[in-house]
Design an enzyme around this catalytic site. Structure first.
Site, PDB file in Angstrom:
ATOM      1  N   HIS A 289       0.858  -1.187   0.000  1.00 57.21           N
ATOM      2  CA  HIS A 289       0.000   0.000   0.000  1.00 57.21           C
ATOM      3  C   HIS A 289       0.896   1.239   0.000  1.00 57.21           C
ATOM      4  O   HIS A 289       1.862   1.306   0.756  1.00 57.21           O
ATOM      5  CB  HIS A 289      -0.889  -0.009   1.249  1.00 57.21           C
TER       6      HIS A 289
ATOM      7  N   ALA B 151       1.570  28.789 -14.143  1.00 57.08           N
ATOM      8  CA  ALA B 151       0.486  28.014 -13.535  1.00 57.08           C
ATOM      9  C   ALA B 151       0.482  26.576 -14.030  1.00 57.08           C
ATOM     10  O   ALA B 151       0.727  26.308 -15.201  1.00 57.08           O
ATOM     11  CB  ALA B 151      -0.857  28.675 -13.839  1.00 57.08           C
TER      12      ALA B 151
END
Length: 191
Positions: free
Chosen positions: A121, A161
């Site tokens: 995980h 951005a």
């Protein structure tokens, strides 16, 4: 009346958060909702601002591993809302930097992306750093920029951005894209 209550809350909130930093300079302002982990590894210069809901995380241990993180903010650093800065290694931000909202600067990842880790995980994989992050003075990271481990962004840069910075960016550069690439070097104007 509500304005006075908000000022009172912010003043006390600022005092509580600043007391958790390793050191904090003069005129440090922190908006509500900061999530600060291990502030004892965080140094903040004078005249800094942290917008609402920022996450500043210095991980000194994870699972059974120990780290010696540091996060250093220079003077007059302005960080807008929902920025996430995390370290197990080192993140150093120079003076006079501006970060748009939702900027993420992380010097580590969950695992090394090896085949042997893929059946684990992700939250249980070891934290791993490919190196420190350094951001030079007078640099602007626009909205939604991501800066990955092992990167040095030079002084006087603009990162557009949504850029993802995966490699070093030289001084006086404008970089955009995913992965970020330099599209312009700012040169002195001829007089």
């Amino acid at each position: 009346m509500l304005g006075l209550i908000k000022k009172f809350i912010l003043k006390n909130y600022n005092s509580i958060i600043k007391s958790q930093f390793n050191s904090a300079g003069k005129n440090v302002r922190i908006d509500l909702g900061m999530n600060l982990l291990n502030g004892k590894y965080v140094t903040v210069g004078d005249d800094c601002y942290f917008g609402p809901n920022c996450r500043i995380e210095a991980w000194d241990s994870y699972s059974d591993r120990k780290f010696t993180p540091q996060i250093i903010f220079g003077n007059d650093v302005r960080i807008n809302s929902k920025c996430h800065i995390g370290s197990i290694n080192s993140v150093v931000i120079g003076d006079n930097c501006l970060f748009g909202s939702n900027v993420m600067i992380i010097d580590h990842s969950h695992g090394r992306n090896l085949y042997e880790e893929m059946n684990i995980h992700p939250s249980e994989r070891e934290l791993f750093s490919k190196g420190p992050i350094e951001i030079g003075h007078n640099t602007w990271l626009c909205e939604n920029v991501v800066v990955l481990p092992g990167v040095k962004i030079g002084c006087c840069c603009t990162i557009g951005a949504n850029a993802v910075v995966t490699c070093d960016i030289p001084d006086y550069s404008v970089a955009v894209g995913n992965p970020a690439r330099v599209v312009k070097i700012i040169k002195p104007s001829r007089s």
